[in-house]
Design a protein around this motif. Structure first.
Motif, mmCIF file in Angstrom:
data_model
loop_
_atom_site.group_PDB
_atom_site.id
_atom_site.type_symbol
_atom_site.label_atom_id
_atom_site.label_comp_id
_atom_site.label_asym_id
_atom_site.label_seq_id
_atom_site.Cartn_x
_atom_site.Cartn_y
_atom_site.Cartn_z
ATOM 1 N N VAL A 110 0.840 -1.204 0.000
ATOM 2 C CA VAL A 110 0.000 0.000 0.000
ATOM 3 C C VAL A 110 0.875 1.254 0.000
ATOM 4 C CG1 VAL A 110 -1.650 1.334 1.362
ATOM 5 C CG2 VAL A 110 -1.959 -1.129 1.083
ATOM 6 N N GLY A 111 1.942 1.227 0.777
ATOM 7 C CA GLY A 111 2.843 2.381 0.818
ATOM 8 C C GLY A 111 3.520 2.627 -0.511
ATOM 9 N N GLN A 112 3.912 1.562 -1.187
ATOM 10 C CA GLN A 112 4.548 1.730 -2.489
ATOM 11 C C GLN A 112 3.586 2.290 -3.530
ATOM 12 O OE1 GLN A 112 6.025 -2.180 -3.330
ATOM 13 N NE2 GLN A 112 7.910 -1.912 -2.112
ATOM 14 N N LEU A 113 2.352 1.808 -3.476
ATOM 15 C CA LEU A 113 1.369 2.287 -4.440
ATOM 16 C C LEU A 113 0.941 3.721 -4.149
ATOM 17 C CD1 LEU A 113 -0.897 -0.893 -4.736
ATOM 18 C CD2 LEU A 113 0.817 -0.073 -6.380
ATOM 19 N N GLY A 114 0.932 4.096 -2.897
ATOM 20 C CA GLY A 114 0.437 5.424 -2.525
ATOM 21 C C GLY A 114 1.497 6.497 -2.470
ATOM 22 N N THR A 115 2.732 6.132 -2.690
ATOM 23 C CA THR A 115 3.814 7.122 -2.599
ATOM 24 C C THR A 115 4.403 7.342 -3.991
ATOM 25 O OG1 THR A 115 4.345 6.370 -0.380
ATOM 26 C CG2 THR A 115 5.977 7.722 -1.487
ATOM 27 N N SER A 116 4.448 8.572 -4.393
ATOM 28 C CA SER A 116 5.000 8.884 -5.710
ATOM 29 C C SER A 116 6.518 8.875 -5.659
ATOM 30 C CB SER A 116 4.511 10.263 -6.181
ATOM 31 O OG SER A 116 4.970 11.274 -5.288
ATOM 32 N N SER A 117 7.090 8.746 -6.812
ATOM 33 C CA SER A 117 8.552 8.702 -6.885
ATOM 34 C C SER A 117 9.191 10.053 -6.583
ATOM 35 C CB SER A 117 8.989 8.252 -8.286
ATOM 36 O OG SER A 117 8.479 9.142 -9.284
ATOM 37 N N THR A 118 8.393 11.077 -6.618
ATOM 38 C CA THR A 118 8.932 12.411 -6.348
ATOM 39 C C THR A 118 8.824 12.784 -4.871
ATOM 40 O OG1 THR A 118 6.781 13.392 -6.859
ATOM 41 C CG2 THR A 118 8.366 13.202 -8.672
ATOM 42 N N ALA A 119 8.257 11.903 -4.045
ATOM 43 C CA ALA A 119 8.119 12.204 -2.615
ATOM 44 C C ALA A 119 9.481 12.185 -1.957
ATOM 45 C CB ALA A 119 7.203 11.191 -1.952
ATOM 46 N N SER A 120 9.558 12.839 -0.834
ATOM 47 C CA SER A 120 10.827 12.906 -0.113
ATOM 48 C C SER A 120 11.226 11.514 0.380
ATOM 49 C CB SER A 120 10.706 13.853 1.072
ATOM 50 O OG SER A 120 9.739 13.374 1.995
ATOM 51 N N VAL A 121 12.521 11.405 0.656
ATOM 52 C CA VAL A 121 13.032 10.121 1.126
ATOM 53 C C VAL A 121 12.405 9.741 2.474
ATOM 54 C CG1 VAL A 121 15.105 8.875 1.837
ATOM 55 C CG2 VAL A 121 15.196 10.452 -0.108
ATOM 56 N N ALA A 122 12.251 10.739 3.344
ATOM 57 C CA ALA A 122 11.663 10.459 4.661
ATOM 58 C C ALA A 122 10.245 9.921 4.529
ATOM 59 C CB ALA A 122 11.674 11.729 5.498
ATOM 60 N N LYS A 123 9.487 10.503 3.609
ATOM 61 C CA LYS A 123 8.119 10.048 3.411
ATOM 62 C C LYS A 123 8.085 8.639 2.821
ATOM 63 C CE LYS A 123 3.734 11.292 1.218
ATOM 64 N NZ LYS A 123 2.962 11.052 2.444
ATOM 65 N N GLN A 124 8.967 8.387 1.864
ATOM 66 C CA GLN A 124 9.001 7.061 1.263
ATOM 67 C C GLN A 124 9.388 5.988 2.295
ATOM 68 O OE1 GLN A 124 11.522 7.059 -2.212
ATOM 69 N NE2 GLN A 124 10.326 8.627 -3.283
ATOM 70 N N VAL A 125 10.363 6.308 3.124
ATOM 71 C CA VAL A 125 10.785 5.353 4.158
ATOM 72 C C VAL A 125 9.651 5.084 5.132
ATOM 73 C CG1 VAL A 125 12.317 5.039 6.119
ATOM 74 C CG2 VAL A 125 13.222 5.909 3.951
ATOM 75 N N LYS A 126 8.954 6.133 5.500
ATOM 76 C CA LYS A 126 7.858 5.954 6.461
ATOM 77 C C LYS A 126 6.722 5.136 5.861
ATOM 78 C CE LYS A 126 4.550 8.457 9.300
ATOM 79 N NZ LYS A 126 3.427 7.635 8.792
ATOM 80 N N GLU A 127 6.337 5.457 4.627
ATOM 81 C CA GLU A 127 5.200 4.780 4.015
ATOM 82 C C GLU A 127 5.510 3.325 3.672
ATOM 83 O OE1 GLU A 127 2.175 5.823 3.632
ATOM 84 O OE2 GLU A 127 2.554 7.827 4.434
ATOM 85 N N VAL A 128 6.725 3.055 3.238
ATOM 86 C CA VAL A 128 7.066 1.712 2.786
ATOM 87 C C VAL A 128 7.514 0.821 3.938
ATOM 88 C CG1 VAL A 128 8.583 0.370 1.281
ATOM 89 C CG2 VAL A 128 7.641 2.543 0.470
ATOM 90 N N TYR A 129 8.334 1.381 4.840
ATOM 91 C CA TYR A 129 8.914 0.565 5.909
ATOM 92 C C TYR A 129 8.309 0.857 7.291
ATOM 93 C CZ TYR A 129 12.429 -0.429 2.364
ATOM 94 O OH TYR A 129 13.065 -0.814 1.206
#
Length: 204
Positions: A110-129
């Motif tokens: 869900v985090g991978q699908l809901g997070t765009s590639s342009t999002a910040s690294v902190a946001k990607q880490v939080k949503e995915v992990y």
């Protein structure tokens, strides 16, 4: 000679009468032992029947006691099973389960699908992990809470049962093990969920 004849007749009659009385007495004497033997035999037969009746009653009483003991032993079996379940839930809360694994993987997707590639690294880490780890901690905490509740119920069950019936020592030991594991698992789950331990790495 007429007198002598009368005396002789009297003597003869007396002798005959005596003989008849002796015969009657002898007959009665012979019949008495037989009557006593018959009465003794009847008494022995009645005693034997009474003994058999007592044996039957004793056997029925013993069977009733065994059934009562078996019925009384049934609640102890249930408490023992619940104690084992409590300990098992406590172990699962610490080691993980397929439920936690599937829930964490789903949260990652869900985090991978809901997070765009342009999002910040902190946001990607939080949503995915971060969310996946939090979900794992949440599931582990639920198992720990269940272990704690079941263990406490087993420990307090004798207070609401039959008075004077102690709880088996092994049931108490296993229930206390389940409670202890539940407390440890719950503390660790709360600490991980709130990022007190094993928090997200810094992305700055």
């Amino acid at each position: 000679m007429g007198t002598k004849t009368v005396d002789e007749a009297v003597d003869a009659n007396g002798t005959e009468a005596k003989s008849d009385e002796e015969t009657v007495n002898a007959t009665k004497t012979d019949e008495a032992p037989d009557a006593e033997v018959e009465e003794t035999g009847n008494a022995e037969a009645e005693d034997a029947e009474d003994a058999e009746d007592r044996d039957d009653l004793d056997a029925e009483a013993l069977e009733g006691e065994d059934t009562t003991e078996a019925e009384k032993g049934t609640p102890g079996v249930g408490q023992g099973a619940a104690a084992v379940v409590s300990a098992g839930l406590g172990v699962v809360s610490l080691t993980g389960s397929w439920v936690a694994t599937v829930a964490a993987a789903r949260e990652t997707l869900v985090g991978q699908l809901g997070t765009s590639s342009t999002a910040s690294v902190a946001k990607q880490v939080k949503e995915v992990y971060g969310d996946a780890w939090a979900t794992t901690a949440l599931v582990g905490g639920l198992f720990a809470l269940a272990a704690l509740i079941v263990g406490v119920v087993v420990l307090v069950r004798p207070a609401f049962g039959a008075p004077g019936k102690p709880q088996a020592a092994w049931i108490k030991s296993v229930a206390w093990a389940g409670v202890s594991l539940g407390v440890i698992g719950l503390v660790l789950a709360v600490a991980k969920y709130s990022d007190i331990i094993l928090g997200l790495p810094s992305t700055s």
